[in-house]
Write an enzyme that holds these catalytic residues in place. Structure first.
Site, mmCIF file in Angstrom:
data_model
loop_
_atom_site.group_PDB
_atom_site.id
_atom_site.type_symbol
_atom_site.label_atom_id
_atom_site.label_comp_id
_atom_site.label_asym_id
_atom_site.label_seq_id
_atom_site.Cartn_x
_atom_site.Cartn_y
_atom_site.Cartn_z
ATOM 1 N N HIS A 1 0.831 -1.203 0.000
ATOM 2 C CA HIS A 1 0.000 0.000 0.000
ATOM 3 C C HIS A 1 0.868 1.258 0.000
ATOM 4 O O HIS A 1 2.090 1.200 0.129
ATOM 5 C CB HIS A 1 -0.963 -0.014 1.184
ATOM 6 C CG HIS A 1 -0.277 -0.163 2.496
ATOM 7 N ND1 HIS A 1 0.247 0.896 3.169
ATOM 8 C CD2 HIS A 1 0.013 -1.270 3.223
ATOM 9 C CE1 HIS A 1 0.830 0.463 4.270
ATOM 10 N NE2 HIS A 1 0.706 -0.842 4.323
ATOM 11 N N LYS B 1 -5.894 3.220 6.537
ATOM 12 C CA LYS B 1 -6.081 1.770 6.685
ATOM 13 C C LYS B 1 -5.176 1.006 5.727
ATOM 14 O O LYS B 1 -5.012 1.395 4.589
ATOM 15 C CB LYS B 1 -7.528 1.410 6.379
ATOM 16 C CG LYS B 1 -8.480 2.055 7.331
ATOM 17 C CD LYS B 1 -9.615 1.114 7.687
ATOM 18 C CE LYS B 1 -10.537 1.758 8.691
ATOM 19 N NZ LYS B 1 -10.644 3.231 8.593
ATOM 20 N N LYS B 2 -4.609 -0.093 6.241
ATOM 21 C CA LYS B 2 -3.745 -0.897 5.394
ATOM 22 C C LYS B 2 -4.566 -1.856 4.555
ATOM 23 O O LYS B 2 -4.214 -2.218 3.455
ATOM 24 C CB LYS B 2 -2.776 -1.711 6.244
ATOM 25 C CG LYS B 2 -1.704 -0.865 6.843
ATOM 26 C CD LYS B 2 -0.602 -1.720 7.397
ATOM 27 C CE LYS B 2 0.402 -0.862 8.102
ATOM 28 N NZ LYS B 2 1.144 -1.577 9.103
ATOM 29 N N ARG B 3 -5.667 -2.302 5.115
ATOM 30 C CA ARG B 3 -6.447 -3.297 4.399
ATOM 31 C C ARG B 3 -7.915 -2.911 4.410
ATOM 32 O O ARG B 3 -8.319 -2.018 5.150
ATOM 33 C CB ARG B 3 -6.288 -4.665 5.067
ATOM 34 C CG ARG B 3 -4.838 -5.023 5.170
ATOM 35 C CD ARG B 3 -4.554 -6.416 5.634
ATOM 36 N NE ARG B 3 -3.221 -6.448 6.238
ATOM 37 C CZ ARG B 3 -2.084 -6.281 5.580
ATOM 38 N NH1 ARG B 3 -2.084 -6.089 4.281
ATOM 39 N NH2 ARG B 3 -0.934 -6.322 6.214
#
Ligand code: GLU
Length: 488
Positions: free
Chosen positions: A17, A254-256
């Site tokens: 990301h 947010k990473k995911r």
């Protein structure tokens, strides 16, 4: 060689990301600008979550952005292997050293016992920390645990006396941690894997890393790592912790999940690598002026790790879109056409044969379409008009619109002027409309509205001067004639 060595050590546990790529970029910038080297190391000790596929994605996206490493997985180098799971024997050797020198000890506490310890601390309003039960086990006690089949972890033995551990950070200055906030943390797990804090120190030291530049989320790990450096007699690198990237609500990005910002998504949506490069460079850094559009070379020249901000950097998607649109319009048309073709095919507006046979026409269409987009996935909706048969949104209304003598007069006069014009540039078309307004005994609405509808099938849309210039006199005349036929 000047001994400036940086590293980017991602864990291949998910698609890469923007946050991680910004770290890669800042490391790359320092390496390139100082004539140093960049090492790409893969931290895959979390075997349950690490995959080769994610590793390949990291490499692919770095390549796309032009962030080349000098050493590492898929490149090789003198300090390999560059995948942590291939270095376990090295970590074991250093773990033994730590045991021998008394900087580490084996701990046999079970999960339940640790949980008990945690609960007790919470109940007593104390910070949960390992209580040191296994610090001073006798040989017999250890043997007894082994006989029970307990598999030990290795813990770092924190110095007894309280002391300050100072992180000299290139961005934040001195950040002081007191050893009382740290406990005997684990350096080797019972599954035979080193923990992140242990492996990262060994790797950075053996790979002769001079600068450790990483996200602020790792700042609290750094005092532990400094203790390990010291225990093993390694020289400390320079540290810099980059500010967090925040979303538009100032929450940690947010990473995911749904609002995540994977690099691949931007590539797939038709963001240009140079735009993302420029945008990411400004996530925490600026030139000190208002300048926003900066080339790779300029950034490389002007970037300084000391100028990076301490406070969080907001990921402003609108700004990225604005920037990307600018890069799309400034780029070589041929490249933009090439990149747009897959989107046009995907939208079923054209097929590959069409793209090959009508390249010249397609270039004109894309050149017009790019004036109104932020990213290339938006090209089809802008180009659709030029690539589909005319279809009236509301045929009955269209017929009404085209009925009457005035419309006929406008269309005939327009056709005549279009055919008489040598080169139908948007400016020339603009002049033609001005003439029509002056010369014809009809109102402006009767000139513009039916014309737009006849040529595009819609009541609103892009500038007609550009549209007519692209279609050319032939096609426009045929559409105007078709409109008149509809009215009959
Ligand atoms: N594998 C770690 C991460 O991706 C590396 C952190 C570091 O740079 O030390 O967060």
């Amino acid at each position: 060689m000047n001994n400036i060595r940086l590293r980017f050590p991602p864990s291949p546990t998910g698609k890469i990301h923007i946050g991680n790529m910004r770290t890669a970029l800042f490391n790359w910038l320092v390496a390139r600008q100082k004539g140093g080297e960049l090492v790409l190391r893969i931290e895959d000790t979390d075997q349950a979550r690490s995959t080769k596929e994610f590793e390949d994605i990291i490499i692919k996206e770095m390549e796309w952005l032009g962030l080349d490493a000098d050493e590492g997985v898929s490149i090789g180098g003198d300090y390999g292997p560059y995948r942590q799971t291939e270095r376990i024997d090295i970590y074991e050797k250093f773990a033994d050293k730590m045991l021998e020198s008394g900087h580490a000890y084996k701990c046999y506490c079970s999960q339940e016992e640790l949980e008990e310890m945690r609960k007790k601390a919470v109940a007593n309003d104390k910070m949960p920390r390992y209580d040191g039960s296994c610090r001073n086990l006798s040989e017999e006690e250890r043997n007894a645990y082994e006989a029970e089949g307990r598999k030990p972890v290795l813990r770092f033995k924190m110095p007894e006396e309280e002391k300050d551990i100072v992180v000299h950070d290139l961005i934040r200055g001195n950040v002081t941690f007191n050893s009382s906030v740290l406990d005997d943390f684990i350096i080797f797990k019972s599954d035979g894997m080193p923990t992140y804090n242990f492996a990262v120190v060994i790797d950075d030291a053996l790979m002769k890393i001079s600068h450790v530049i990483r996200g602020e989320d790792h700042l609290s790990n750094t005092p532990k790592q400094i203790l390990i450096y010291k225990a093993l007699g390694f020289e400390l690198p320079k540290f810099a912790h980059l500010p967090l990237i925040l979303d538009e609500n100032k929450a940690k990005l947010k990473k995911r999940g749904k609002d995540s910002v994977y690099v691949g998504e931007f590539r797939e949506q038709g963001y240009l690598p140079e735009a993302l490069f420029n945008f990411m460079a400004l996530l925490g850094w600026s030139t000190g002026s208002e300048e926003e559009i900066l080339s790779r070379e300029e950034i490389k020249e002007r970037f300084a790790i000391e100028d990076v901000n301490k406070s969080g950097a907001v990921f402003d998607r609108e700004k990225l879109n604005w920037m990307n649109g600018k890069y799309i319009r400034a780029a070589e048309l041929d490249r933009i056409v090439e990149l747009s073709i897959p989107f046009l095919i995907e939208s079923n507006l054209i097929d590959e044969d069409y793209a090959e046979e009508n390249r010249e026409w397609l270039s004109r269409v894309v050149d017009e379409a790019r004036t109104g987009v932020d990213y290339l996935a938006q090209i089809p909706s802008e180009a659709e008009l030029f690539l589909t048969e005319i279809k009236f949104e509301d045929p009955e209304e269209a017929a009404d619109e085209f009925a009457g003598e005035d419309v006929k007069i406008v269309f005939e006069a327009l056709k005549e002027k279009l055919f008489a014009c040598d080169e139908l540039t948007p400016e020339a078309v603009g002049d033609i409309f001005s003439e029509l307004k002056d010369e014809l005994p009809v109102g402006a609405r009767t000139i513009y509205h039916p014309t737009r509808l006849a040529i595009t099938g819609r009541g609103s849309g892009p500038e007609m001067t550009g549209v007519i210039s692209i279609f050319g006199a032939e096609e426009v005349a045929s559409r105007l004639d078709n409109a008149l036929a509809v009215a009959e």
